[in-house]
Design a protein around this motif. Structure first.
Motif, PDB file in Angstrom:
ATOM      1  N   HIS A  51       0.847  -1.197   0.000  1.00 51.31           N
ATOM      2  CA  HIS A  51       0.000   0.000   0.000  1.00 51.31           C
ATOM      3  C   HIS A  51       0.883   1.249   0.000  1.00 51.31           C
ATOM      4  CE1 HIS A  51      -3.699   2.202   0.674  1.00 51.31           C
ATOM      5  NE2 HIS A  51      -3.077   2.908   1.609  1.00 51.31           N
ATOM      6  N   VAL A  52       0.628   2.146  -0.939  1.00 49.62           N
ATOM      7  CA  VAL A  52       1.336   3.424  -1.004  1.00 49.62           C
ATOM      8  C   VAL A  52       0.315   4.507  -0.643  1.00 49.62           C
ATOM      9  CG1 VAL A  52       2.660   4.997  -2.447  1.00 49.62           C
ATOM     10  CG2 VAL A  52       2.862   2.524  -2.805  1.00 49.62           C
ATOM     11  N   LYS A  66      -4.940   7.414   3.120  1.00 48.56           N
ATOM     12  CA  LYS A  66      -3.960   8.218   2.393  1.00 48.56           C
ATOM     13  C   LYS A  66      -3.546   9.450   3.192  1.00 48.56           C
ATOM     14  CE  LYS A  66      -7.954   9.953  -0.049  1.00 48.56           C
ATOM     15  NZ  LYS A  66      -8.885   9.085   0.597  1.00 48.56           N
ATOM     16  N   VAL A 100       0.415  -3.445  -6.146  1.00 47.72           N
ATOM     17  CA  VAL A 100       0.744  -2.173  -5.514  1.00 47.72           C
ATOM     18  C   VAL A 100      -0.446  -1.242  -5.699  1.00 47.72           C
ATOM     19  CG1 VAL A 100       2.406  -0.284  -5.388  1.00 47.72           C
ATOM     20  CG2 VAL A 100       3.160  -2.544  -6.147  1.00 47.72           C
ATOM     21  N   GLY A 101      -1.013  -0.786  -4.596  1.00 50.11           N
ATOM     22  CA  GLY A 101      -2.183   0.071  -4.683  1.00 50.11           C
ATOM     23  C   GLY A 101      -2.189   1.122  -3.608  1.00 50.11           C
ATOM     24  N   THR A 105       0.598   5.406  -6.504  1.00 45.35           N
ATOM     25  CA  THR A 105       1.707   4.467  -6.344  1.00 45.35           C
ATOM     26  C   THR A 105       2.992   4.953  -6.999  1.00 45.35           C
ATOM     27  OG1 THR A 105       1.032   3.233  -8.293  1.00 45.35           O
ATOM     28  CG2 THR A 105       0.166   2.502  -6.174  1.00 45.35           C
ATOM     29  N   LEU A 112       9.783   3.495  -5.345  1.00 48.05           N
ATOM     30  CA  LEU A 112       8.963   2.372  -5.807  1.00 48.05           C
ATOM     31  C   LEU A 112       9.816   1.387  -6.587  1.00 48.05           C
ATOM     32  CD1 LEU A 112       6.258   0.921  -6.146  1.00 48.05           C
ATOM     33  CD2 LEU A 112       5.838   2.358  -8.156  1.00 48.05           C
ATOM     34  N   ALA A 130       0.106  -2.640 -10.690  1.00 51.49           N
ATOM     35  CA  ALA A 130       0.080  -1.399  -9.915  1.00 51.49           C
ATOM     36  C   ALA A 130      -1.063  -0.533 -10.413  1.00 51.49           C
ATOM     37  CB  ALA A 130       1.404  -0.653 -10.049  1.00 51.49           C
ATOM     38  N   SER A 132      -2.626   3.534 -10.392  1.00 49.19           N
ATOM     39  CA  SER A 132      -2.131   4.895 -10.227  1.00 49.19           C
ATOM     40  C   SER A 132      -3.132   5.906 -10.764  1.00 49.19           C
ATOM     41  CB  SER A 132      -0.788   5.076 -10.921  1.00 49.19           C
ATOM     42  OG  SER A 132      -0.177   6.270 -10.461  1.00 49.19           O
TER      43      SER A 132
END
Length: 158
Positions: A51-52, A66, A100-101, A105, A112, A130, A132
């Protein structure tokens, strides 16, 4: 148009302030006094999710956890994520896929990239997806991810 901008700014600020308030004021975390060890089950396949949680702007449709992007915090987060990946490997886990979510991202491409390369070194990752924000993607920056990201999905704000 001015009214729309006022409403959008209000929504973004409200979302940001609500998230920050919950982060700093409302977490109730119980500290465990016993050691908890999780071990992988044999013959079970696992998928790794990274998680980004950083964004330059907050989209009104997004409900993911977030934070407003801060370069130092983002770099520290990715470093901690890589440490956690190493600990997960040391615990005996292996993954064939990585998703990756979260926020944006691709918000810090060098961090990354390091994280995805480490995932491929540590685990049997054959497939990376991913997501984005399409407004953040710069085609020239995507070249660094050739051979790393197999699929990139983008959410479009209406």
């Amino acid at each position: 148009m001015i009214f729309k901008n006022i409403v959008e700014n209000f929504a973004v600020n409200y979302a940001h302030n609500s998230i920050q308030k919950s982060l700093y004021n409302e977490f109730n975390i119980d500290i465990l006094t016993t050691t908890y060890t999780k071990t992988p089950k044999k013959d079970k396949k696992y998928m790794l999710y990274a998680h980004v949680p950083f964004c330059h702007t907050f989209c009104p449709y997004c409900s993911f956890h977030k934070y407003a992007y801060e370069r130092g915090a983002c770099k520290a987060y990715f470093g901690a994520l890589r440490t956690e990946m190493q600990r997960t490997k040391d615990a005996g886990y292996d993954f064939e896929t990585l998703y990756v979510g979260g926020g944006t991202t691709l918000i810090n491409e060098p961090e990354l990239e390091k994280t995805l390369k480490l995932a491929k070194e540590l685990f049997s990752v054959e497939d990376i997806s991913a997501e984005s924000d399409p407004n953040h993607i710069q085609p020239e920056n995507l070249k660094r991810f050739q051979g790393l990201i197999d699929r990139l999905s983008v959410g479009v704000q209406s």
